[in-house]
Scaffold this motif. Structure first.
Motif, mmCIF file in Angstrom:
data_model
loop_
_atom_site.group_PDB
_atom_site.id
_atom_site.type_symbol
_atom_site.label_atom_id
_atom_site.label_comp_id
_atom_site.label_asym_id
_atom_site.label_seq_id
_atom_site.Cartn_x
_atom_site.Cartn_y
_atom_site.Cartn_z
ATOM 1 N N LEU A 17 0.833 -1.214 0.000
ATOM 2 C CA LEU A 17 0.000 0.000 0.000
ATOM 3 C C LEU A 17 0.868 1.266 0.000
ATOM 4 O O LEU A 17 0.472 2.297 -0.521
ATOM 5 N N GLN A 18 2.059 1.144 0.608
ATOM 6 C CA GLN A 18 2.983 2.280 0.644
ATOM 7 C C GLN A 18 3.321 2.788 -0.754
ATOM 8 O O GLN A 18 3.614 3.960 -0.937
ATOM 9 N N LYS A 19 3.306 1.868 -1.720
ATOM 10 C CA LYS A 19 3.704 2.248 -3.078
ATOM 11 C C LYS A 19 2.574 2.924 -3.846
ATOM 12 O O LYS A 19 2.791 3.458 -4.927
ATOM 13 N N VAL A 20 1.353 2.855 -3.303
ATOM 14 C CA VAL A 20 0.221 3.490 -3.988
ATOM 15 C C VAL A 20 0.325 4.999 -3.791
ATOM 16 O O VAL A 20 0.454 5.461 -2.656
ATOM 17 N N PRO A 21 0.321 5.776 -4.871
ATOM 18 C CA PRO A 21 0.496 7.218 -4.709
ATOM 19 C C PRO A 21 -0.730 7.859 -4.060
ATOM 20 O O PRO A 21 -1.837 7.317 -4.126
ATOM 21 N N TYR A 22 -0.506 9.006 -3.430
ATOM 22 C CA TYR A 22 -1.576 9.822 -2.842
ATOM 23 C C TYR A 22 -2.267 9.150 -1.660
ATOM 24 O O TYR A 22 -3.384 9.475 -1.329
ATOM 25 N N GLN A 48 -9.772 -8.714 -8.906
ATOM 26 C CA GLN A 48 -10.072 -9.111 -10.286
ATOM 27 C C GLN A 48 -10.242 -7.883 -11.179
ATOM 28 O O GLN A 48 -9.773 -7.860 -12.312
ATOM 29 N N ALA A 49 -10.917 -6.852 -10.650
ATOM 30 C CA ALA A 49 -11.164 -5.641 -11.440
ATOM 31 C C ALA A 49 -9.845 -4.969 -11.803
ATOM 32 O O ALA A 49 -9.652 -4.514 -12.935
ATOM 33 N N LEU A 50 -8.911 -4.920 -10.836
ATOM 34 C CA LEU A 50 -7.600 -4.313 -11.107
ATOM 35 C C LEU A 50 -6.873 -5.089 -12.194
ATOM 36 O O LEU A 50 -6.367 -4.512 -13.164
ATOM 37 N N LEU A 51 -6.832 -6.415 -12.040
ATOM 38 C CA LEU A 51 -6.077 -7.241 -12.985
ATOM 39 C C LEU A 51 -6.737 -7.238 -14.364
ATOM 40 O O LEU A 51 -6.056 -7.167 -15.389
ATOM 41 N N HIS A 52 -8.073 -7.260 -14.383
ATOM 42 C CA HIS A 52 -8.795 -7.250 -15.666
ATOM 43 C C HIS A 52 -8.512 -5.943 -16.407
ATOM 44 O O HIS A 52 -8.201 -5.955 -17.604
ATOM 45 N N ALA A 53 -8.602 -4.827 -15.676
ATOM 46 C CA ALA A 53 -8.333 -3.528 -16.312
ATOM 47 C C ALA A 53 -6.899 -3.494 -16.834
ATOM 48 O O ALA A 53 -6.640 -3.016 -17.950
ATOM 49 N N HIS A 54 -5.970 -4.045 -16.042
ATOM 50 C CA HIS A 54 -4.569 -4.060 -16.456
ATOM 51 C C HIS A 54 -4.400 -4.859 -17.745
ATOM 52 O O HIS A 54 -3.609 -4.489 -18.619
ATOM 53 N N ASP A 55 -5.144 -5.958 -17.870
ATOM 54 C CA ASP A 55 -5.024 -6.810 -19.062
ATOM 55 C C ASP A 55 -5.695 -6.187 -20.278
ATOM 56 O O ASP A 55 -5.253 -6.366 -21.404
ATOM 57 N N MET B 13 -13.008 -0.898 -12.739
ATOM 58 C CA MET B 13 -11.932 -0.657 -11.773
ATOM 59 C C MET B 13 -12.235 0.598 -10.959
ATOM 60 O O MET B 13 -12.094 0.604 -9.729
ATOM 61 N N LEU B 14 -12.675 1.660 -11.624
ATOM 62 C CA LEU B 14 -12.959 2.919 -10.917
ATOM 63 C C LEU B 14 -14.100 2.736 -9.915
ATOM 64 O O LEU B 14 -14.079 3.312 -8.833
ATOM 65 N N VAL B 31 -4.497 7.044 -9.066
ATOM 66 C CA VAL B 31 -4.208 5.713 -8.535
ATOM 67 C C VAL B 31 -4.511 4.663 -9.606
ATOM 68 O O VAL B 31 -3.744 3.717 -9.799
ATOM 69 N N ALA B 32 -5.625 4.857 -10.342
ATOM 70 C CA ALA B 32 -5.966 3.931 -11.435
ATOM 71 C C ALA B 32 -4.826 3.893 -12.446
ATOM 72 O O ALA B 32 -4.387 2.821 -12.873
ATOM 73 N N THR B 33 -4.314 5.066 -12.817
ATOM 74 C CA THR B 33 -3.207 5.132 -13.777
ATOM 75 C C THR B 33 -1.979 4.431 -13.214
ATOM 76 O O THR B 33 -1.267 3.733 -13.940
ATOM 77 N N HIS B 34 -1.749 4.619 -11.924
ATOM 78 C CA HIS B 34 -0.611 3.944 -11.273
ATOM 79 C C HIS B 34 -0.719 2.430 -11.424
ATOM 80 O O HIS B 34 0.245 1.761 -11.796
#
Lengths: 200, 200
Positions: A17-22, A48-55, B13-14, B31-34
């Motif tokens: 979590l430390q690496k997440v900005p803001y 899943q939402a994070l990984l799906h968006a990333h893909d 994701m948002l 954060v999403a962009t990160h």
């Protein structure tokens, strides 16, 4: 010995979590608690939402704005938008701000940052080369980089790169923001607003 | 039509990020962009860390502080801590604040919030019953709920519940915070600091 030191799995989560900005360090603990209190299934959906968006999301090869994989870019491939006018922005969030204004119907070029030697970011880390390649098919380039030393330096650098290309180069007007009081504005903004005054 | 509407996986994701507390809507986009710019493997580690922490951490059945599953609670099961003095805090973050002060070597009781009828949180949603059960084995209960109307009301409610139990009840001193200037303090704090003045 610290409380968290005795909770290794929490420690690992906090390190991520430390690496997440803001996320300030105080809020980080609150966010960690939020995740711990969530239903396991909800937390799984979140991941899943994070990984799906990333893909699924990739930068458009032309303008570098996010687009869904295998889908046409909503800007570069749109017949409704003026493909000859390109607005250059630092980030996708800046693109959203321009889009929200409703004043622009051209296309974009997302630089992916600004030149900042102190952070080790040179022109080669940004999508400046792609912009120069596009430039021959463009009528106007609008600089919408931020009004910071780095933003202005980046605009100046790009203008230099475009010297040989017959393209009109403009930038956003600089002046008094709507809703602001003159007395609280910095003197450079007031100076620019005066110097660039226009007929009423 | 909105830019994000055309990016369904980003939209999902948002929607999930929106539920994360202390993320303003502006920062949410950043954060999403990160996350989108992270390596896929890094993002997987992030998700794994969240899920692992969720699986491993459980509230201690006695004091409700987080503990690793199957491990002894670092407070309730510690021979080094005074098991007869219990500090009542709203949240685990408040526990960390007390712990950091270094002034307390007793054990804790984490309420899990405060009574707040407007938010639909009654005493039954907090771990007050557990505290009352513990109370017969305790010498002193220290209220360290926050100095808010809800925090003070919750302390008053618990004091009422403990009426029949022969236990000493104390609360944190209220007064001028260290490093602060009197002129900028609210009048209630100054009032309390004066009323509760002590020998120099």
């Amino acid at each position: 010995m610290n409380v968290v030191d005795k909770l290794p799995s929490l420690q690992v989560m906090l390190k991520h979590l430390q690496k997440v900005p803001y996320l300030s360090s105080k809020n980080m603990y609150r966010v960690a608690t939020h995740f711990l209190h969530m239903d396991r299934s909800q937390l799984e959906y979140f991941c899943q939402a994070l990984l799906h968006a990333h893909d699924r999301l990739v930068p458009c090869p032309t303008c570098c704005a996010w687009q869904e994989k295998d889908a046409p870019c909503q800007f570069c491939q749109s017949a409704k938008r003026d493909q000859k006018t390109v607005c250059v922005v630092e980030s996708w969030q800046d693109l959203l701000a321009i889009e929200k204004s409703g004043a622009f119907s051209g296309v974009y070029h997302v630089l992916g940052g600004v030149i900042c030697p102190l952070d080790g970011i040179g022109p080669e880390h940004l999508s400046i080369e792609q912009l120069v390649k596009r430039a021959s098919t463009i009528d106007e380039v609008i600089f919408a980089t931020n009004q910071t030393p780095e933003g202005e330096a980046t605009a100046a650098y790009i203008a230099h790169c475009l010297q040989q290309v017959p393209v009109r180069i403009t930038c956003l007007a600089c002046g008094v923001p709507v809703g602001s009081a003159l007395e609280f504005l910095d003197r450079i903004t007031v100076y620019k607003a005066l110097a660039q005054r226009k007929e009423f």
